[in-house]
Motif scaffolding. Structure first.
Motif, PDB file in Angstrom:
ATOM      1  N   GLU A   1       0.854  -1.186   0.000  1.00  0.00           N
ATOM      2  CA  GLU A   1       0.000   0.000   0.000  1.00  0.00           C
ATOM      3  C   GLU A   1       0.892   1.239   0.000  1.00  0.00           C
ATOM      4  O   GLU A   1       2.058   1.188   0.413  1.00  0.00           O
ATOM      5  CB  GLU A   1      -0.889   0.009   1.242  1.00  0.00           C
ATOM      6  CG  GLU A   1      -1.998  -1.033   1.219  1.00  0.00           C
ATOM      7  CD  GLU A   1      -3.287  -0.461   0.656  1.00  0.00           C
ATOM      8  OE1 GLU A   1      -3.218   0.571  -0.052  1.00  0.00           O
ATOM      9  OE2 GLU A   1      -4.349  -1.039   0.929  1.00  0.00           O
TER      10      GLU A   1
ATOM     11  N   HIS B   1       6.238   3.886  14.099  1.00  0.00           N
ATOM     12  CA  HIS B   1       6.403   3.196  12.816  1.00  0.00           C
ATOM     13  C   HIS B   1       6.959   4.114  11.720  1.00  0.00           C
ATOM     14  O   HIS B   1       7.091   3.684  10.578  1.00  0.00           O
ATOM     15  CB  HIS B   1       5.062   2.610  12.360  1.00  0.00           C
ATOM     16  CG  HIS B   1       4.597   1.463  13.204  1.00  0.00           C
ATOM     17  ND1 HIS B   1       5.023   0.171  13.005  1.00  0.00           N
ATOM     18  CD2 HIS B   1       3.750   1.422  14.266  1.00  0.00           C
ATOM     19  CE1 HIS B   1       4.457  -0.624  13.887  1.00  0.00           C
ATOM     20  NE2 HIS B   1       3.667   0.097  14.669  1.00  0.00           N
TER      21      HIS B   1
ATOM     22  N   SER C   1       3.340  -2.495   3.798  1.00  0.00           N
ATOM     23  CA  SER C   1       2.674  -3.765   3.517  1.00  0.00           C
ATOM     24  C   SER C   1       1.337  -3.855   4.258  1.00  0.00           C
ATOM     25  O   SER C   1       1.096  -3.157   5.243  1.00  0.00           O
ATOM     26  CB  SER C   1       3.568  -4.940   3.944  1.00  0.00           C
ATOM     27  OG  SER C   1       3.692  -4.959   5.369  1.00  0.00           O
ATOM     28  N   GLU C   2       0.484  -4.744   3.754  1.00  0.00           N
ATOM     29  CA  GLU C   2      -0.811  -4.958   4.397  1.00  0.00           C
ATOM     30  C   GLU C   2      -0.613  -5.470   5.827  1.00  0.00           C
ATOM     31  O   GLU C   2      -1.360  -5.103   6.743  1.00  0.00           O
ATOM     32  CB  GLU C   2      -1.620  -5.980   3.593  1.00  0.00           C
ATOM     33  CG  GLU C   2      -2.120  -5.487   2.255  1.00  0.00           C
ATOM     34  CD  GLU C   2      -3.329  -4.580   2.399  1.00  0.00           C
ATOM     35  OE1 GLU C   2      -3.883  -4.492   3.518  1.00  0.00           O
ATOM     36  OE2 GLU C   2      -3.715  -3.940   1.398  1.00  0.00           O
ATOM     37  N   GLU C   3       0.396  -6.303   6.005  1.00  0.00           N
ATOM     38  CA  GLU C   3       0.677  -6.865   7.330  1.00  0.00           C
ATOM     39  C   GLU C   3       1.036  -5.768   8.323  1.00  0.00           C
ATOM     40  O   GLU C   3       0.536  -5.754   9.457  1.00  0.00           O
ATOM     41  CB  GLU C   3       1.817  -7.880   7.220  1.00  0.00           C
ATOM     42  CG  GLU C   3       2.131  -8.568   8.542  1.00  0.00           C
ATOM     43  CD  GLU C   3       3.278  -9.565   8.409  1.00  0.00           C
ATOM     44  OE1 GLU C   3       3.637 -10.157   9.439  1.00  0.00           O
ATOM     45  OE2 GLU C   3       3.807  -9.742   7.289  1.00  0.00           O
ATOM     46  N   ILE C   4       1.877  -4.844   7.910  1.00  0.00           N
ATOM     47  CA  ILE C   4       2.273  -3.740   8.790  1.00  0.00           C
ATOM     48  C   ILE C   4       1.083  -2.816   9.056  1.00  0.00           C
ATOM     49  O   ILE C   4       0.887  -2.333  10.177  1.00  0.00           O
ATOM     50  CB  ILE C   4       3.441  -2.939   8.180  1.00  0.00           C
ATOM     51  CG1 ILE C   4       4.691  -3.806   8.064  1.00  0.00           C
ATOM     52  CG2 ILE C   4       3.735  -1.707   9.028  1.00  0.00           C
ATOM     53  CD1 ILE C   4       5.215  -4.296   9.400  1.00  0.00           C
TER      54      ILE C   4
ATOM     55  N   ASP D   1      -2.046  -3.685   9.166  1.00  0.00           N
ATOM     56  CA  ASP D   1      -2.906  -4.361  10.153  1.00  0.00           C
ATOM     57  C   ASP D   1      -2.350  -4.172  11.565  1.00  0.00           C
ATOM     58  O   ASP D   1      -3.093  -3.932  12.518  1.00  0.00           O
ATOM     59  CB  ASP D   1      -3.015  -5.854   9.834  1.00  0.00           C
ATOM     60  CG  ASP D   1      -3.818  -6.113   8.562  1.00  0.00           C
ATOM     61  OD1 ASP D   1      -4.581  -5.213   8.153  1.00  0.00           O
ATOM     62  OD2 ASP D   1      -3.686  -7.214   7.994  1.00  0.00           O
ATOM     63  N   GLN D   2      -1.040  -4.296  11.684  1.00  0.00           N
ATOM     64  CA  GLN D   2      -0.388  -4.110  12.982  1.00  0.00           C
ATOM     65  C   GLN D   2      -0.546  -2.668  13.473  1.00  0.00           C
ATOM     66  O   GLN D   2      -0.830  -2.418  14.646  1.00  0.00           O
ATOM     67  CB  GLN D   2       1.095  -4.470  12.874  1.00  0.00           C
ATOM     68  CG  GLN D   2       1.837  -4.370  14.206  1.00  0.00           C
ATOM     69  CD  GLN D   2       3.323  -4.707  14.057  1.00  0.00           C
ATOM     70  OE1 GLN D   2       3.736  -5.266  13.036  1.00  0.00           O
ATOM     71  NE2 GLN D   2       4.114  -4.366  15.054  1.00  0.00           N
TER      72      GLN D   2
ATOM     73  N   LYS E   1      -4.111  -2.071  14.722  1.00  0.00           N
ATOM     74  CA  LYS E   1      -4.348  -2.673  16.015  1.00  0.00           C
ATOM     75  C   LYS E   1      -3.683  -1.872  17.137  1.00  0.00           C
ATOM     76  O   LYS E   1      -4.295  -1.577  18.163  1.00  0.00           O
ATOM     77  CB  LYS E   1      -3.822  -4.115  16.021  1.00  0.00           C
ATOM     78  CG  LYS E   1      -4.104  -4.862  17.310  1.00  0.00           C
ATOM     79  CD  LYS E   1      -3.647  -6.312  17.208  1.00  0.00           C
ATOM     80  CE  LYS E   1      -3.939  -7.053  18.512  1.00  0.00           C
ATOM     81  NZ  LYS E   1      -3.519  -8.480  18.431  1.00  0.00           N
TER      82      LYS E   1
END
Length: 267
Positions: A2, A35, A44-47, A49-50, A53
């Motif tokens: 992203e 961050h 990234s999508e993973e980051i 999401d983190q 949260k």
């Protein structure tokens, strides 16, 4: 991957992060710094999401601190507040644990502070205080510990002031009704039967015949006019019953009725 299209500042040092694909995340300033999130950066999508949260946890904590800024709160009050702010159950658990770990949230401390404040500023008795603390989610154990601060002597002193004030309010009532009204007032304020009995024993409620007569005349005149539409026999019966339920002596009631009849005859 992203790309961060914009970072827009909101109130209370929060921000809205928007990606080129239209994903929007509300983040705290701490999350941005942690961050190193910047406009135009690939992520990234993973980051993401983190980040989302972590941001919720940070924002939930900030909102709880804001809510605590004005006064102490119970655990239930904090939970209810965060739910209204749409913080997830996981976020609420995190915030509660963090506040308790920092000694910023303690139901016993809250309950004791609440009881001390009520003693100083209000006229409520233990039972009413107990009900209010229960609504705030305080356990029975903590309620009882907090109420230990309200000693029997303090309750008697507070209840006496309440009774004296109420007595002035009901001074135009019959002697019997004054006593009943004051007793009921103390009960509704949350005082126990033992405290009420002791206060009523020591309360100076003298029966003054002149005042009693003035009261029966005041109440009786209203009833006399109100029941004028009935025939004389029923009118007297209804007035006699009403005055008797208000605590006036039967002889005084009959005297009043006789005098009113004489007044009517002379008109």
């Amino acid at each position: 991957m992203e790309v961060i299209q914009s970072i827009r500042k909101l109130k209370n040092n929060n921000y809205t992060l928007t990606t080129k694909n239209g994903r929007k995340i509300r983040v705290s300033e701490d999350t941005l710094v942690r961050h190193r999130l910047l406009k135009g950066e690939e992520i990234s999508e993973e980051i993401l999401d983190q980040v989302e949260k972590e941001a919720e946890l940070d924002i939930g904590y900030q909102q709880a601190l804001f809510f605590l800024n004005y006064q102490l709160r119970s655990e239930k009050e904090i939970k209810d507040y965060l739910k209204k702010k749409e913080i997830s159950e996981e976020g609420i658990v995190y915030v509660i644990d963090k506040l308790q770990g920092l000694s910023l949230l303690d139901d016993l401390v809250f309950a004791e502070s609440y009881v001390r404040t009520v003693i100083k500023t209000q006229d409520k008795g233990p039972q009413t205080i107990k009900q209010q603390l229960f609504k705030k989610g305080i356990s029975d154990e903590n309620i009882q510990k907090a109420l230990d601060l309200f000693s029997f002597d303090d309750q008697e002193e507070a209840a006496t002031k309440v009774a004296e004030k109420a007595l002035r309010k009901y001074q135009n009532k019959s002697h019997k009704e004054q006593i009943n009204k004051v007793r009921q007032h103390l009960f509704t304020k949350g005082y126990s039967k033992d405290v009420i009995s002791l206060v009523m024993e020591n309360l100076e409620v003298e029966k003054n015949e002149d005042d009693e007569w003035e009261s029966i005349v005041s109440e009786g005149d209203k009833l006399w006019r109100k029941n004028r539409r009935f025939d004389p026999s029923k009118r007297k019966q209804k007035i006699r019953q009403s005055l008797f339920t208000k605590g006036f002596d039967f002889d005084a009631i009959n005297r009043f009725i006789e005098e009113k009849e004489m007044e009517d005859d002379n008109e």
